[in-house]
Design a protein around this motif. Structure first.
Motif: not given
Length: 434
Positions: A153-171, A173-179, A268-271
Motif C-alpha cells: 500500500k505505501p510503496y506505490p504512493s511514495l513512488v507516485i509522490a516522488d514522480v509528481m514532485g509532491a511532498p512525500l508526506k502527502d503519499a 492522501r494520494l493513495h486515498h484519492w486514487s482508491n 489513478v493508474g499508478g497506485v
C-alpha cells in the motif's frame, strides 16, 4: 455472418462477489473450455489472446467511460470534466498529441531515474516492518508482517509522490484519492459511491492545480515540470510567412487543464494497480517456496518474475471496449454500441506449446515474445506501464536480497475481481539476510 446477439453463448457473471482466489481460476478454466466468446451482465466477453488484442487495438472500439457517465447521469461537475478529458476517452489526433507529449517522460529509459528513490522507500518500509514486529526478528529469527499495509500500500504512493514532485508526506492522501477515483470504473462503485468519487476528484484537481502552478514558477526534475516543458513541432504552422518563425520552431504544448489531467491519469493508474499487482506477486511466490528460494539466489530473475505475475494473475482481469460501428471478427458481427469485455486472465494463458504450461506459475519459463494483455494493447495501452514494471522489479529485487524463507503466515484475503483485483490482507513471514 452471424450477429453476436444470435449466438447461444455461455453466460458468466463477473460481478459475482464470490469470484476470487482459486474459485475464480476454476470458473475461468471452465468458461474458456467452452469457447472464445461468452455473455456477461453488461456485454459479451472475448476469452482468447487474438480476439482480445483485436478489440483492444481496433480504432472501431473505444473505452466506454462516457457511456458509463451517461448511464449514471454524470453530465456536469468535476467528475464529468475528468471523464471527458481523461486520456482513456480521448481519441484521434488529440490522443496522439497527448501521448506524444507525455511518453518521453515515462519511457523505459526516463523512469530509471526513479530507481534510487524506490530502493530508499523499500529500505524505509522494511525498517518500519521490523520496528512494528518488536524491533527486529523474534526469538526464532523470523520477522512477521501484513504485507499489504506494510509494503504494497505505501510503496506505490511514495513512488507516485516522488514522480509528481509532491511532498512525500502527502503519499497517504494520494493513495486515498486514487482508491476512491478508481471506483468510477466499477459500475457498482458508481451506483453506490458516487458522492465519494466526486469528492475525491474535486480534491485532487485542487491539489494538482496548485502543484502545476508551483512548478510553472519553480520547475524541478519531476513529471509535472517535464510535462509543462514538453513540446512538439506544430505541423499546421505556417511559418515562413513574412516576419513569421520557421514552422519547426512553432510548438504544441500542454495547457494547465491537459497537464493536470495527465497527472491525474498517472495517479489513478499508478497506485492501486501497482499495489495490487505487487501483493499478488508476493503471494504467488510465498505460496511456492522453491520459486522464492530461486529468486533469492538469482535476483536477476526479478524481471521474469514480474512478467510471469502479470501474465498469471492480472489485476485487471477484464477491460471494457464499446464498438463505434459494426465490427466483424471471425465471421461474427458486433453491432455498433456492443460492449466487449476483453479477458486478460484467459488471454494471457494462450501460449504456444513451446512456451510452457499456461496454468503453471514459473519465473524461469520462456514464455516467448507475446506480452501479457494486463497493460492493454494498442494506442490506449497503459500510460505508466514502464514505471509500474520498474516498481515491481525493484521491489522483488530488494526483497530477494533482504528476505530469506518467505512464507505465508496466515490466510490471504482477496478483493473482488471487479475493477482492480487486489488483496485485502497478505500475512507473511521471513528471515532477514545476514
Amino acid at each position: 455472418m452471424a450477429l453476436v446477439s444470435e449466438l447461444e453463448l455461455p453466460g458468466f457473471d463477473y460481478t459475482d462477489p464470490s469470484l476470487r482466489g482459486e474459485r475464480f481460476h476454476e470458473a475461468m478454466r471452465e468458461l474458456r473450455a467452452r469457447g472464445w466468446l461468452a455473455s456477461g451482465p453488461y456485454g459479451v466477453i472475448v476469452l482468447d489472446r487474438e480476439a482480445g488484442e483485436f478489440f483492444l487495438r481496433t480504432r472501431e472500439a473505444i473505452f466506454p467511460g462516457m457511456t458509463i457517465a451517461e448511464i449514471f447521469d454524470v453530465r456536469e461537475g468535476p467528475l464529468y470534466e475528468q471523464m471527458r478529458r481523461n486520456i482513456l476517452h480521448v481519441n484521434g489526433p488529440d490522443h496522439t498529441r497527448l501521448r506524444s507529449l507525455v511518453n518521453p517522460a515515462l519511457s523505459a529509459r526516463a523512469v530509471e531515474r526513479y530507481r534510487p528513490a524506490m530502493r530508499g522507500f523499500l529500505e524505509g518500509l522494511l525498517a518500519d516492518a521490523r520496528a512494528a514486529d518488536g524491533g527486529g526478528p523474534d526469538r526464532d529469527g523470523v520477522v512477521r508482517c501484513e504485507f499489504v499495509e506494510a509494503f504494497a500500500k505505501p510503496y506505490p504512493s511514495l513512488v507516485i509522490a516522488d514522480v509528481m514532485g509532491a511532498p512525500l508526506k502527502d503519499a497517504p492522501r494520494l493513495h486515498h484519492w486514487s482508491n476512491w477515483i478508481q471506483r468510477q470504473f466499477d459500475a457498482a462503485g458508481m451506483a453506490t459511491e458516487r458522492e465519494g468519487i466526486e469528492r475525491a476528484v474535486r480534491e485532487f484537481y485542487e491539489y494538482a492545480a496548485a502543484l502545476v502552478a508551483a512548478r510553472r514558477e519553480d520547475p524541478g526534475d519531476d513529471l509535472i515540470s517535464k510535462l509543462i516543458s514538453a513540446t512538439l513541432p506544430d505541423p499546421s504552422a505556417d511559418g515562413g510567412a513574412a516576419g513569421g518563425e520557421p514552422a519547426v520552431a512553432r510548438r504544441s504544448r500542454l495547457d494547465d487543464v491537459e497537464c493536470i489531467n495527465l497527472v491525474f491519469n498517472v495517479l489513478v493508474g499508478g497506485v492501486d494497480t501497482s499495489q495490487s499487482q505487487l501483493a499478488h506477486t508476493v503471494r504467488l511466490l510465498a505460496e511456492r517456496p522453491e520459486q522464492w528460494e530461486l529468486l533469492s539466489r538469482r535476483p536477476e530473475l526479478a524481471e521474469q518474475a514480474v512478467e510471469e505475475s502479470l501474465r498469471y494473475e492480472p489485476i485487471t482481469p477484464f477491460t471494457a471496449r464499446i464498438t463505434t460501428t459494426d465490427v466483424t471478427f471471425r465471421g461474427v458481427t458486433f453491432p455498433a454500441g456492443t460492449v466487449v469485455m476483453v479477458c486478460a486472465f484467459t488471454g494471457n494463458r494462450d501460449l504456444a506449446p513451446e512456451e510452457g504450461e499456461p496454468e503453471r506459475f514459473d519465473i524461469t519459463a520462456d514464455r516467448g515474445r507475446a506480452r501479457a494483455l494486463t497493460f492493454g494493447a494498442g494506442v490506449h495501452n497503459c500510460l505508466g506501464a514502464n514505471l509500474a514494471r520498474l516498481e515491481l522489479r525493484e521491489a522483488l529485487t530488494f526483497m530477494a536480497e533482504n528476505m530469506r524463507g518467505l512464507e505465508l503466515d496466515g490466510e490471504v484475503e482477496y478483493e473482488t475481481i471487479m475493477g482492480i483485483y487486489g488483496l485485502t490482507r497478505l500475512p507473511i513471514k521471513f528471515r532477514l539476510t545476514e
